[in-house]
Design a protein around this motif. Structure first.
Motif, PDB file in Angstrom:
ATOM      1  N   THR A   1       0.870  -1.185   0.000  1.00  0.00           N
ATOM      2  CA  THR A   1       0.000   0.000   0.000  1.00  0.00           C
ATOM      3  C   THR A   1       0.906   1.232   0.000  1.00  0.00           C
ATOM      4  N   PRO A   2       0.725   2.104  -0.950  1.00  0.00           N
ATOM      5  CA  PRO A   2       1.585   3.299  -0.993  1.00  0.00           C
ATOM      6  C   PRO A   2       1.373   4.186   0.246  1.00  0.00           C
ATOM      7  N   PHE A   3       2.455   4.712   0.755  1.00  0.00           N
ATOM      8  CA  PHE A   3       2.383   5.577   1.922  1.00  0.00           C
ATOM      9  C   PHE A   3       1.512   6.797   1.647  1.00  0.00           C
ATOM     10  N   ASP A   4       1.544   7.304   0.434  1.00  0.00           N
ATOM     11  CA  ASP A   4       0.722   8.463   0.080  1.00  0.00           C
ATOM     12  C   ASP A   4      -0.768   8.177   0.239  1.00  0.00           C
ATOM     13  N   ASP A   5      -1.188   6.935  -0.033  1.00  0.00           N
ATOM     14  CA  ASP A   5      -2.597   6.570   0.166  1.00  0.00           C
ATOM     15  C   ASP A   5      -2.973   6.633   1.650  1.00  0.00           C
ATOM     16  N   VAL A   6      -2.078   6.140   2.479  1.00  0.00           N
ATOM     17  CA  VAL A   6      -2.315   6.180   3.927  1.00  0.00           C
ATOM     18  C   VAL A   6      -2.358   7.625   4.407  1.00  0.00           C
ATOM     19  N   LEU A   7      -1.430   8.421   3.942  1.00  0.00           N
ATOM     20  CA  LEU A   7      -1.374   9.830   4.330  1.00  0.00           C
ATOM     21  C   LEU A   7      -2.624  10.573   3.857  1.00  0.00           C
ATOM     22  N   ASP A   8      -3.070  10.299   2.641  1.00  0.00           N
ATOM     23  CA  ASP A   8      -4.286  10.934   2.128  1.00  0.00           C
ATOM     24  C   ASP A   8      -5.495  10.605   3.002  1.00  0.00           C
ATOM     25  N   LEU A   9      -5.610   9.351   3.424  1.00  0.00           N
ATOM     26  CA  LEU A   9      -6.719   8.954   4.303  1.00  0.00           C
ATOM     27  C   LEU A   9      -6.633   9.670   5.651  1.00  0.00           C
ATOM     28  N   TYR A  10      -5.428   9.783   6.178  1.00  0.00           N
ATOM     29  CA  TYR A  10      -5.233  10.472   7.448  1.00  0.00           C
ATOM     30  C   TYR A  10      -5.642  11.949   7.329  1.00  0.00           C
ATOM     31  N   VAL A  11      -5.218  12.603   6.273  1.00  0.00           N
ATOM     32  CA  VAL A  11      -5.521  14.023   6.073  1.00  0.00           C
ATOM     33  C   VAL A  11      -7.031  14.211   5.876  1.00  0.00           C
ATOM     34  N   PHE A  12      -7.662  13.316   5.103  1.00  0.00           N
ATOM     35  CA  PHE A  12      -9.106  13.389   4.900  1.00  0.00           C
ATOM     36  C   PHE A  12      -9.839  13.205   6.230  1.00  0.00           C
ATOM     37  N   ASP A  13      -9.422  12.214   7.015  1.00  0.00           N
ATOM     38  CA  ASP A  13     -10.067  11.950   8.303  1.00  0.00           C
ATOM     39  C   ASP A  13      -9.948  13.160   9.228  1.00  0.00           C
ATOM     40  N   ARG A  14      -8.799  13.765   9.265  1.00  0.00           N
ATOM     41  CA  ARG A  14      -8.585  14.943  10.112  1.00  0.00           C
ATOM     42  C   ARG A  14      -9.474  16.101   9.672  1.00  0.00           C
ATOM     43  N   ALA A  15      -9.542  16.342   8.370  1.00  0.00           N
ATOM     44  CA  ALA A  15     -10.370  17.440   7.854  1.00  0.00           C
ATOM     45  C   ALA A  15     -11.849  17.174   8.129  1.00  0.00           C
ATOM     46  N   LEU A  16     -12.288  15.942   7.924  1.00  0.00           N
ATOM     47  CA  LEU A  16     -13.682  15.586   8.184  1.00  0.00           C
ATOM     48  C   LEU A  16     -14.022  15.766   9.656  1.00  0.00           C
ATOM     49  N   ARG A  17     -13.119  15.341  10.530  1.00  0.00           N
ATOM     50  CA  ARG A  17     -13.342  15.486  11.971  1.00  0.00           C
ATOM     51  C   ARG A  17     -13.477  16.953  12.357  1.00  0.00           C
ATOM     52  N   LEU A  18     -12.656  17.811  11.783  1.00  0.00           N
ATOM     53  CA  LEU A  18     -12.731  19.242  12.090  1.00  0.00           C
ATOM     54  C   LEU A  18     -14.048  19.844  11.627  1.00  0.00           C
ATOM     55  N   VAL A  19     -14.526  19.451  10.445  1.00  0.00           N
ATOM     56  CA  VAL A  19     -15.790  19.969   9.921  1.00  0.00           C
ATOM     57  C   VAL A  19     -16.955  19.504  10.798  1.00  0.00           C
ATOM     58  N   VAL A  20     -16.940  18.222  11.166  1.00  0.00           N
ATOM     59  CA  VAL A  20     -18.025  17.675  11.997  1.00  0.00           C
ATOM     60  C   VAL A  20     -18.032  18.325  13.373  1.00  0.00           C
ATOM     61  N   MET A  21     -16.861  18.475  13.987  1.00  0.00           N
ATOM     62  CA  MET A  21     -16.804  19.090  15.318  1.00  0.00           C
ATOM     63  C   MET A  21     -17.263  20.546  15.270  1.00  0.00           C
ATOM     64  N   ASP A  22     -16.922  21.268  14.217  1.00  0.00           N
ATOM     65  CA  ASP A  22     -17.376  22.649  14.079  1.00  0.00           C
ATOM     66  C   ASP A  22     -18.899  22.693  13.986  1.00  0.00           C
ATOM     67  N   ALA A  23     -19.473  21.791  13.197  1.00  0.00           N
ATOM     68  CA  ALA A  23     -20.932  21.754  13.061  1.00  0.00           C
ATOM     69  C   ALA A  23     -21.591  21.394  14.390  1.00  0.00           C
ATOM     70  N   LEU A  24     -21.011  20.459  15.131  1.00  0.00           N
ATOM     71  CA  LEU A  24     -21.570  20.086  16.436  1.00  0.00           C
ATOM     72  C   LEU A  24     -21.517  21.242  17.425  1.00  0.00           C
ATOM     73  N   LYS A  25     -20.428  21.975  17.422  1.00  0.00           N
ATOM     74  CA  LYS A  25     -20.316  23.129  18.323  1.00  0.00           C
ATOM     75  C   LYS A  25     -21.383  24.168  18.011  1.00  0.00           C
ATOM     76  N   ARG A  26     -21.562  24.446  16.728  1.00  0.00           N
ATOM     77  CA  ARG A  26     -22.571  25.434  16.323  1.00  0.00           C
ATOM     78  C   ARG A  26     -23.976  24.965  16.700  1.00  0.00           C
TER      79      ARG A  26
END
Length: 68
Positions: free
Chosen positions: A5-30
Motif C-alpha cells: 500500500t503506498p504511503f501516500d494513500d495512507v497519508l491521504d486517508l489520514y488528512v481526509f479523516d482529520r479534515a472531516l473530523r474538524l468539519v463535523v466538530m465545528d458543526a456540532l459546536k454550532r
C-alpha cells in the motif's frame, strides 16, 4: 494495512479523516450553541425569569438540582 500500500494513500486517508473530523466538530459546536440559546430563550420567556435554571421547581428531579 495491505502489503504494497503506498504511503501516500495512507497519508491521504489520514488528512481526509482529520479534515472531516474538524468539519463535523465545528458543526456540532454550532448546533450545541444554537440549541442552548433556543432553550434559554424559550425557558426565560415561559417563566419570565432570565435565571430560570436556578429554580429547582423547574426540574423534574429537584433533589439532584443544586439551585435554591
Amino acid at each position: 494495512m495491505r502489503d504494497r500500500t503506498p504511503f501516500d494513500d495512507v497519508l491521504d486517508l489520514y488528512v481526509f479523516d482529520r479534515a472531516l473530523r474538524l468539519v463535523v466538530m465545528d458543526a456540532l459546536k454550532r448546533t450545541e450553541v444554537a440549541v442552548r440559546a433556543a432553550l434559554t430563550d424559550h425557558m426565560s420567556t415561559a417563566y419570565d425569569d432570565p435565571h430560570w435554571y436556578m429554580t429547582a421547581s423547574h426540574f423534574r428531579d429537584r433533589g439532584r438540582h443544586g439551585g435554591s
